[in-house]
Design an enzyme around this catalytic site. Structure first.
Site, PDB file in Angstrom:
ATOM      1  N   CYS A  89       0.838  -1.193   0.000  1.00 23.18           N
ATOM      2  CA  CYS A  89       0.000   0.000   0.000  1.00 23.18           C
ATOM      3  C   CYS A  89       0.883   1.256   0.000  1.00 23.18           C
ATOM      4  O   CYS A  89       1.513   1.548  -1.002  1.00 23.18           O
ATOM      5  CB  CYS A  89      -0.966  -0.045   1.186  1.00 23.18           C
ATOM      6  SG  CYS A  89      -2.395   1.054   1.001  1.00 23.18           S
ATOM      7  N   HIS A 197      -3.304  -5.710   1.113  1.00 23.91           N
ATOM      8  CA  HIS A 197      -2.601  -5.909   2.386  1.00 23.91           C
ATOM      9  C   HIS A 197      -2.521  -7.386   2.771  1.00 23.91           C
ATOM     10  O   HIS A 197      -3.414  -7.894   3.474  1.00 23.91           O
ATOM     11  CB  HIS A 197      -3.337  -5.160   3.495  1.00 23.91           C
ATOM     12  CG  HIS A 197      -3.203  -3.679   3.458  1.00 23.91           C
ATOM     13  ND1 HIS A 197      -2.244  -2.996   4.164  1.00 23.91           N
ATOM     14  CD2 HIS A 197      -3.925  -2.741   2.790  1.00 23.91           C
ATOM     15  CE1 HIS A 197      -2.378  -1.700   3.955  1.00 23.91           C
ATOM     16  NE2 HIS A 197      -3.383  -1.512   3.112  1.00 23.91           N
ATOM     17  N   GLU A 199      -0.724  -8.682   5.029  1.00 26.37           N
ATOM     18  CA  GLU A 199      -0.589  -8.795   6.485  1.00 26.37           C
ATOM     19  C   GLU A 199      -1.940  -8.756   7.192  1.00 26.37           C
ATOM     20  O   GLU A 199      -2.030  -9.069   8.387  1.00 26.37           O
ATOM     21  CB  GLU A 199       0.334  -7.692   7.024  1.00 26.37           C
ATOM     22  CG  GLU A 199      -0.267  -6.310   7.157  1.00 26.37           C
ATOM     23  CD  GLU A 199      -0.392  -5.544   5.840  1.00 26.37           C
ATOM     24  OE1 GLU A 199      -0.836  -4.384   5.881  1.00 26.37           O
ATOM     25  OE2 GLU A 199      -0.048  -6.106   4.777  1.00 26.37           O
TER      26      GLU A 199
END
Length: 225
Positions: A89, A197, A199
């Site tokens: 990002c 994302h 994560e």
């Protein structure tokens, strides 16, 4: 030898802890935390992550000020030595602004902030980040961005397509990105920038674990390097 990763934090980063948790879940080792103003990286790093957020409040252009932080000079040198670097990002924006990846991230075509889980098609499985995925397979990863519209001139697009450097594409274009591009690799394959994302998809409580495989892929590849 223990996996040794570092997560860089800029003023305005808000996904650095999430990134650290994902790396520790995949490797069993807590990553080192590095401040953007540090003049040097820790010794012997296996992996560097630039997290999401709004570095410097996204003033000037998203990622432009962070790309000129002192630590980024060392990140560039580390990548040139072959150290894997993942930018997610805002981290992707920083990588393009630092010249580590081609193209730029522009305002979303809708002019709105987008926050939802999207389907991605895996385009490249030759990199250390993506080797554990199935080529052409679909994974589900959250996005959360206002400036994720990937742009590059036609010559650049043709080059990265021809070199197989598109890592992920949106199955349904989320932001107007050219050719549905969601993630791009550098020529050497050791730098990956992506708007979604991973994560945020490392625990079943997140709604899926497709992101965890990216971190596990990297840890496994580096363990056998």
């Amino acid at each position: 030898m223990a996996f040794r990763a570092a997560v860089v934090t800029f003023p305005g980063s808000n996904c650095d802890r999430d990134m650290a948790v994902a790396l520790e879940r995949a490797s069993g080792e807590a990553p080192l935390r590095v401040w953007h103003g540090d003049a040097a990286l820790p010794d012997r790093l296996d992996f560097i992550a630039l997290p999401g957020g709004f570095s410097y409040g996204d003033y000037l252009r998203s990622g432009a000020m962070a790309a000129n932080s002192p630590i980024m000079r060392e990140v560039v040198r580390a990548a040139d030595r072959g150290v894997p670097v993942l930018g997610v990002c805002n981290g992707f924006q920083v990588l393009t602004e630092a010249g580590m990846l081609p193209g730029a991230l522009m305002r979303n075509e809708s002019q709105n902030f987008i926050c939802r889980t999207v389907d991605l098609r895996v385009e490249n499985t030759a990199s250390l980040f993506t080797a554990g995925y199935k080529a052409g397979g679909t994974i589900r990863i959250p996005v959360a961005h206002h400036d994720g519209n990937y742009f590059a001139d036609t010559e650049t697009l043709e080059r990265i397509e021809g070199e197989g450097r598109v890592a992920f594409r949106y199955v349904a274009n989320a932001n107007g990105s050219q050719r549905d591009i969601a993630g791009v690799l550098n020529a050497a394959g050791n730098v990956l920038g992506m708007m979604p994302h991973p994560e945020r998809a490392v625990d079943p409580a997140h709604g899926g674990t497709d992101g965890l495989r990216l971190f596990e892929n990297a840890v496994k590849a580096l363990a056998h390097a």
